[in-house]
Design an enzyme around this catalytic site. Structure first.
Site, PDB file in Angstrom:
ATOM      1  N   ASP A 227       0.842  -1.199   0.000  1.00  0.00           N
ATOM      2  CA  ASP A 227       0.000   0.000   0.000  1.00  0.00           C
ATOM      3  C   ASP A 227       0.877   1.249   0.000  1.00  0.00           C
ATOM      4  O   ASP A 227       1.553   1.556   0.979  1.00  0.00           O
ATOM      5  CB  ASP A 227      -0.893  -0.021   1.244  1.00  0.00           C
ATOM      6  CG  ASP A 227      -1.875   1.140   1.299  1.00  0.00           C
ATOM      7  OD1 ASP A 227      -1.857   1.991   0.386  1.00  0.00           O
ATOM      8  OD2 ASP A 227      -2.659   1.189   2.263  1.00  0.00           O
ATOM      9  N   GLY A 231      -4.774   5.124  -2.152  1.00  0.00           N
ATOM     10  CA  GLY A 231      -5.375   4.182  -3.095  1.00  0.00           C
ATOM     11  C   GLY A 231      -4.417   3.601  -4.115  1.00  0.00           C
ATOM     12  O   GLY A 231      -4.843   2.935  -5.055  1.00  0.00           O
ATOM     13  N   TYR A 313      23.486  29.315 -23.668  1.00  0.00           N
ATOM     14  CA  TYR A 313      24.453  28.857 -24.669  1.00  0.00           C
ATOM     15  C   TYR A 313      23.893  27.646 -25.415  1.00  0.00           C
ATOM     16  O   TYR A 313      22.981  26.956 -24.944  1.00  0.00           O
ATOM     17  CB  TYR A 313      25.792  28.475 -24.017  1.00  0.00           C
ATOM     18  CG  TYR A 313      25.684  27.353 -23.001  1.00  0.00           C
ATOM     19  CD1 TYR A 313      25.775  26.008 -23.376  1.00  0.00           C
ATOM     20  CD2 TYR A 313      25.504  27.651 -21.648  1.00  0.00           C
ATOM     21  CE1 TYR A 313      25.677  24.993 -22.443  1.00  0.00           C
ATOM     22  CE2 TYR A 313      25.405  26.634 -20.708  1.00  0.00           C
ATOM     23  CZ  TYR A 313      25.493  25.309 -21.114  1.00  0.00           C
ATOM     24  OH  TYR A 313      25.381  24.293 -20.190  1.00  0.00           O
ATOM     25  N   GLY A 327      23.560  20.856 -16.362  1.00  0.00           N
ATOM     26  CA  GLY A 327      24.433  21.260 -17.453  1.00  0.00           C
ATOM     27  C   GLY A 327      25.917  21.093 -17.225  1.00  0.00           C
ATOM     28  O   GLY A 327      26.711  21.622 -18.009  1.00  0.00           O
ATOM     29  N   HIS A 331      34.186  17.530 -20.853  1.00  0.00           N
ATOM     30  CA  HIS A 331      34.163  17.393 -22.308  1.00  0.00           C
ATOM     31  C   HIS A 331      35.329  18.144 -22.946  1.00  0.00           C
ATOM     32  O   HIS A 331      35.998  18.997 -22.313  1.00  0.00           O
ATOM     33  CB  HIS A 331      32.834  17.906 -22.876  1.00  0.00           C
ATOM     34  CG  HIS A 331      32.617  19.377 -22.724  1.00  0.00           C
ATOM     35  ND1 HIS A 331      33.006  20.309 -23.681  1.00  0.00           N
ATOM     36  CD2 HIS A 331      32.050  20.102 -21.720  1.00  0.00           C
ATOM     37  CE1 HIS A 331      32.672  21.520 -23.280  1.00  0.00           C
ATOM     38  NE2 HIS A 331      32.100  21.427 -22.095  1.00  0.00           N
ATOM     39  N   CYS A 349      31.101  23.539 -16.815  1.00  0.00           N
ATOM     40  CA  CYS A 349      31.687  22.257 -17.211  1.00  0.00           C
ATOM     41  C   CYS A 349      33.177  22.219 -16.882  1.00  0.00           C
ATOM     42  O   CYS A 349      33.795  23.242 -16.569  1.00  0.00           O
ATOM     43  CB  CYS A 349      31.499  22.040 -18.711  1.00  0.00           C
ATOM     44  SG  CYS A 349      29.779  21.847 -19.214  1.00  0.00           S
ATOM     45  N   ASN A 351      36.468  21.594 -18.762  1.00  0.00           N
ATOM     46  CA  ASN A 351      36.976  21.577 -20.135  1.00  0.00           C
ATOM     47  C   ASN A 351      38.329  20.872 -20.213  1.00  0.00           C
ATOM     48  O   ASN A 351      39.196  21.057 -19.350  1.00  0.00           O
ATOM     49  CB  ASN A 351      37.141  22.996 -20.666  1.00  0.00           C
ATOM     50  CG  ASN A 351      35.818  23.694 -20.921  1.00  0.00           C
ATOM     51  OD1 ASN A 351      35.797  24.887 -21.238  1.00  0.00           O
ATOM     52  ND2 ASN A 351      34.709  22.991 -20.779  1.00  0.00           N
TER      53      ASN A 351
END
Length: 403
Positions: A227, A231, A313, A327, A331, A349, A351
């Site tokens: 349960d 419901g 961006y 984001g 990379h 990020c 880099n």
């Protein structure tokens, strides 16, 4: 009048009879003379068999509750449990001594079942006893969706930082404790772990420390019939297995502008980086890689930052690995190579140059860890996909519904 001699003989006979009566004792537990039981008692051989049912009957039965039929003072011959609408029979097993019968498969939701039991008493008489039950009819059913999807790490395994997530979609779980009791993660070798409710629909599991390399995780959700509240009941059980591969941990330092890579505890590579600039600093704390794409279009609109916002961006990047849901990626960025190792210029990020990004992409993947220090940013929120490791162990345990 009888002659005196005859009277004396009769008196002697009566006296002897009284003497025998006074000295005799039964050998059957108190029945005088060992005769038939006294009025109101019965032997086992004359007591009829008694058949009982669990559940006893009625409606509102959980379909996960086994049907159990028992026989006292006799034995069961056979039991059938039949769906009254579909006509299908529920599998079950009769005990070797005939004392009980137990169903071996779950019942269905919103169904009525007729139970017929045939039994034989110690007196040799056969009887038939019937019963009927009806199961719960949920308003909605909740599925236990696993993140990461088991197929995602089937060939490669997952990293030592990978949390196990059950997501119940748009279902808001009211009875969190009942649901959490139905969830298990068994680690081999055994490691301490706990659940944490990120919100009403998502619960995460992580160990106290990163998983040990080579760990096997058996993950189960035994939620059928549970349960959830309002419901809603669990739709079905599921069990999956994950394998933890070698330990890969990257440590990105905003002071040195370097990222060191550790494989099973030994540093194998160091590379210059550029993290988020002051306006968009990279979050602090342990990040977990959730996805990797050789070619990926990064669009800030995907998390709500759209033009004309100066922080917006959109760019195509190579060798991208996601480390948060707002984001942040590791990379390649050829445009920041001149700043890598000296200053932070990204939108959050980490880099890398082309060669380092490709090496990172080839060696790091799902569930591997990127620990960020000295970035100038805030702590990664626990709710930001896999922000699990930013919580202390005590705070993490406090997020369990069972604490």
């Amino acid at each position: 009048m009888l002659p005196k001699k005859i009277l004396l003989s009769v008196a002697g006979i009566l006296a002897g009879a009284l003497l025998i009566s006074a000295c005799s004792s039964g050998d059957d537990g108190g029945t005088p003379g060992g005769g038939a039981p006294a009025s109101g008692s019965a032997s086992a051989s004359t007591t009829p068999v008694a058949v009982s049912f669990e559940p006893a009957g009625g409606s509102g039965v959980s379909p996960a509750t086994p049907v159990v039929v028992k026989a006292a003072n006799g034995k069961l011959l056979d039991v059938t449990v039949t769906n009254t609408v579909k006509g299908t029979k529920v599998g079950g097993k009769l005990a070797a001594d005939g004392a009980s019968w137990t169903s071996t498969e779950p019942l269905g939701y919103g169904a009525t079942y007729k139970i017929v039991a045939h039994a034989q008493g110690a007196d040799g008489k056969a009887v038939e006893q019937d019963n009927q039950i009806s199961t719960i009819a949920p308003k909605k059913q909740a599925n236990a969706n696993l993140i990461p999807a088991p197929a995602a790490g089937a060939s490669t395994g997952v990293g030592v930082g990978q949390p196990i997530v059950f997501s119940f979609g748009k279902i808001a779980v009211k009875n969190k404790a009942a649901v959490e009791k139905a969830l298990t993660v068994e680690s081999t070798p055994k490691q301490e772990g706990s659940w944490y409710w990120i919100d009403d629909s998502n619960v995460h599991y992580r160990p106290k420390e990163y998983w040990k390399a080579g760990t096997t995780l058996k993950v189960s959700a035994k939620i059928y019939g549970v349960d959830f509240g309002n419901g809603v009941f669990g739709a079905e059980d599921r069990t999956e297995t994950y394998k933890v591969h070698d330990s890969w941990i990257a440590k990105a330092d905003g002071n040195s502008e370097q990222m060191q890579i550790f494989h099973n505890g030994a540093m194998v590579k160091s590379m210059p980086i550029s993290m988020g600039k002051d306006a968009t600093p990279t979050h602090l704390g342990a990040h977990v890689i959730s996805d990797k794409q050789a070619n990926y279009t990064m669009d800030s609109c995907t998390y709500g930052v759209c033009p004309p916002d100066p922080k917006a961006y959109r760019s195509n990047e190579k060798f991208s690995e996601r480390i948060s849901n707002d984001g942040e990626f590791v990379h390649e960025n050829p445009n920041s190579v001149g700043q890598q190792g000296s200053s932070n210029v990204s939108h959050g990020c980490i880099n890398l140059n082309g060669a380092n990004a490709q090496w990172f992409f080839q060696n790091m993947g799902l569930g591997d860890v990127v620990e960020v220090t000295n970035s100038g940013g805030p702590q990664l929120p626990v709710w930001d996909l896999y922000g699990d490791w930013t919580k202390s162990w005590a705070d993490w345990q406090a997020g369990s519904a069972l604490k």
